[in-house]
Design a protein around this motif. Structure first.
Motif, PDB file in Angstrom:
ATOM      1  N   ARG A   1      20.723  -5.931  13.956  1.00  0.00           N
ATOM      2  CA  ARG A   1      20.133  -5.342  15.157  1.00  0.00           C
ATOM      3  C   ARG A   1      20.932  -4.078  15.451  1.00  0.00           C
ATOM      4  NH1 ARG A   1      15.351  -5.985  17.539  1.00  0.00           N
ATOM      5  NH2 ARG A   1      15.460  -5.962  19.777  1.00  0.00           N
ATOM      6  N   VAL A   2      20.251  -2.935  15.476  1.00  0.00           N
ATOM      7  CA  VAL A   2      20.905  -1.649  15.684  1.00  0.00           C
ATOM      8  C   VAL A   2      20.090  -0.848  16.698  1.00  0.00           C
ATOM      9  CG1 VAL A   2      21.682   0.484  14.582  1.00  0.00           C
ATOM     10  CG2 VAL A   2      21.736  -1.667  13.302  1.00  0.00           C
ATOM     11  N   ASN A   3      20.725  -0.459  17.793  1.00  0.00           N
ATOM     12  CA  ASN A   3      20.045   0.319  18.843  1.00  0.00           C
ATOM     13  C   ASN A   3      18.716  -0.317  19.249  1.00  0.00           C
ATOM     14  OD1 ASN A   3      22.092   2.268  18.927  1.00  0.00           O
ATOM     15  ND2 ASN A   3      21.163   3.422  17.259  1.00  0.00           N
ATOM     16  N   GLY A   4      18.688  -1.640  19.355  1.00  0.00           N
ATOM     17  CA  GLY A   4      17.493  -2.335  19.798  1.00  0.00           C
ATOM     18  C   GLY A   4      16.446  -2.583  18.735  1.00  0.00           C
ATOM     19  N   ASN A   5      16.722  -2.190  17.507  1.00  0.00           N
ATOM     20  CA  ASN A   5      15.765  -2.386  16.412  1.00  0.00           C
ATOM     21  C   ASN A   5      16.351  -3.266  15.319  1.00  0.00           C
ATOM     22  OD1 ASN A   5      13.772  -0.479  17.439  1.00  0.00           O
ATOM     23  ND2 ASN A   5      15.270   1.098  16.898  1.00  0.00           N
ATOM     24  N   ASP A   6      15.480  -4.013  14.639  1.00  0.00           N
ATOM     25  CA  ASP A   6      15.911  -4.766  13.460  1.00  0.00           C
ATOM     26  C   ASP A   6      15.876  -3.842  12.251  1.00  0.00           C
ATOM     27  OD1 ASP A   6      16.308  -7.189  14.763  1.00  0.00           O
ATOM     28  OD2 ASP A   6      14.243  -7.841  14.452  1.00  0.00           O
ATOM     29  N   VAL A   7      16.969  -3.829  11.496  1.00  0.00           N
ATOM     30  CA  VAL A   7      17.065  -2.991  10.310  1.00  0.00           C
ATOM     31  C   VAL A   7      17.239  -3.911   9.101  1.00  0.00           C
ATOM     32  CG1 VAL A   7      18.420  -1.223   9.142  1.00  0.00           C
ATOM     33  CG2 VAL A   7      18.107  -1.105  11.612  1.00  0.00           C
ATOM     34  N   ALA A   8      16.392  -3.727   8.100  1.00  0.00           N
ATOM     35  CA  ALA A   8      16.456  -4.545   6.887  1.00  0.00           C
ATOM     36  C   ALA A   8      17.585  -4.069   5.977  1.00  0.00           C
ATOM     37  CB  ALA A   8      15.128  -4.476   6.141  1.00  0.00           C
ATOM     38  N   VAL A   9      18.307  -5.040   5.429  1.00  0.00           N
ATOM     39  CA  VAL A   9      19.408  -4.774   4.500  1.00  0.00           C
ATOM     40  C   VAL A   9      19.181  -5.639   3.266  1.00  0.00           C
ATOM     41  CG1 VAL A   9      21.899  -4.911   4.150  1.00  0.00           C
ATOM     42  CG2 VAL A   9      21.003  -4.356   6.416  1.00  0.00           C
ATOM     43  N   THR A  10      19.236  -5.034   2.090  1.00  0.00           N
ATOM     44  CA  THR A  10      19.072  -5.779   0.848  1.00  0.00           C
ATOM     45  C   THR A  10      20.263  -5.501  -0.060  1.00  0.00           C
ATOM     46  OG1 THR A  10      16.674  -5.521   1.012  1.00  0.00           O
ATOM     47  CG2 THR A  10      17.549  -6.203  -1.126  1.00  0.00           C
ATOM     48  N   CYS A  11      20.866  -6.571  -0.572  1.00  0.00           N
ATOM     49  CA  CYS A  11      21.969  -6.441  -1.512  1.00  0.00           C
ATOM     50  C   CYS A  11      21.621  -7.222  -2.770  1.00  0.00           C
ATOM     51  CB  CYS A  11      23.262  -6.999  -0.916  1.00  0.00           C
ATOM     52  SG  CYS A  11      23.810  -6.112   0.554  1.00  0.00           S
ATOM     53  N   LYS A  12      22.097  -6.724  -3.909  1.00  0.00           N
ATOM     54  CA  LYS A  12      21.885  -7.466  -5.146  1.00  0.00           C
ATOM     55  C   LYS A  12      22.972  -7.157  -6.157  1.00  0.00           C
ATOM     56  CE  LYS A  12      18.463  -4.280  -7.024  1.00  0.00           C
ATOM     57  NZ  LYS A  12      17.110  -4.137  -7.538  1.00  0.00           N
ATOM     58  N   ILE A  13      23.138  -8.100  -7.078  1.00  0.00           N
ATOM     59  CA  ILE A  13      24.141  -7.956  -8.132  1.00  0.00           C
ATOM     60  C   ILE A  13      23.808  -8.941  -9.245  1.00  0.00           C
ATOM     61  CG2 ILE A  13      25.737  -9.683  -7.173  1.00  0.00           C
ATOM     62  CD1 ILE A  13      28.046  -7.753  -7.999  1.00  0.00           C
ATOM     63  N   ALA A  14      24.218  -8.632 -10.439  1.00  0.00           N
ATOM     64  CA  ALA A  14      24.052  -9.559 -11.560  1.00  0.00           C
ATOM     65  C   ALA A  14      25.044 -10.711 -11.410  1.00  0.00           C
ATOM     66  CB  ALA A  14      24.282  -8.842 -12.886  1.00  0.00           C
ATOM     67  N   ARG A  15      24.617 -11.907 -11.755  1.00  0.00           N
ATOM     68  CA  ARG A  15      25.505 -13.071 -11.713  1.00  0.00           C
ATOM     69  C   ARG A  15      26.709 -12.818 -12.623  1.00  0.00           C
ATOM     70  NH1 ARG A  15      23.984 -17.942 -10.218  1.00  0.00           N
ATOM     71  NH2 ARG A  15      21.791 -17.546 -10.742  1.00  0.00           N
ATOM     72  N   GLY A  16      27.901 -13.067 -12.092  1.00  0.00           N
ATOM     73  CA  GLY A  16      29.127 -12.888 -12.862  1.00  0.00           C
ATOM     74  C   GLY A  16      29.692 -11.478 -12.843  1.00  0.00           C
ATOM     75  N   ALA A  17      29.010 -10.553 -12.127  1.00  0.00           N
ATOM     76  CA  ALA A  17      29.464  -9.161 -12.093  1.00  0.00           C
ATOM     77  C   ALA A  17      30.515  -8.956 -10.999  1.00  0.00           C
ATOM     78  CB  ALA A  17      28.283  -8.222 -11.850  1.00  0.00           C
ATOM     79  N   ARG A  18      31.308  -7.912 -11.192  1.00  0.00           N
ATOM     80  CA  ARG A  18      32.330  -7.545 -10.204  1.00  0.00           C
ATOM     81  C   ARG A  18      31.710  -6.801  -9.026  1.00  0.00           C
ATOM     82  NH1 ARG A  18      35.591  -6.411 -15.077  1.00  0.00           N
ATOM     83  NH2 ARG A  18      37.212  -8.010 -15.078  1.00  0.00           N
TER      84      ARG A  18
END
Length: 88
Positions: free
Chosen positions: A57-74
């Motif tokens: 929630r930022v300044n009254g709005n919902d902001v989508a966040v997406t993270c991804k990584i390969a399994r076993g990666a640093r």
């Protein structure tokens, strides 16, 4: 003075990516002088890719966040996408 070393994270489960994703997203807003709040997320994996889909929630709005990584990666190979043009 002794040298200090940083132990880089390695992600093997999607749940391990959640705290990283949250702190990375919050840090980008804090650096821009904005305080985010109300983090919610879900996580899953597909094949060998780990995903987190979150919201801040930022300044009254919902902001989508997406993270991804390969399994076993640093940590350095994790990606984050924040759907907020104001972050530049």
């Amino acid at each position: 003075m002794g040298a200090q070393y940083y132990q880089e994270l390695v992600f093997n489960q999607a749940s391990e990516l959640v705290p990283w994703c949250k702190s990375e997203a919050e840090a980008r807003y804090i650096a821009a002088g904005v305080t985010p709040y109300q983090w919610t997320s879900r996580y899953y994996d597909r094949s060998n890719v780990l995903y987190v889909e979150g919201k801040l929630r930022v300044n009254g709005n919902d902001v989508a966040v997406t993270c991804k990584i390969a399994r076993g990666a640093r940590e350095r190979y994790a990606t984050i996408q924040i759907d907020d043009p104001s972050l530049g």
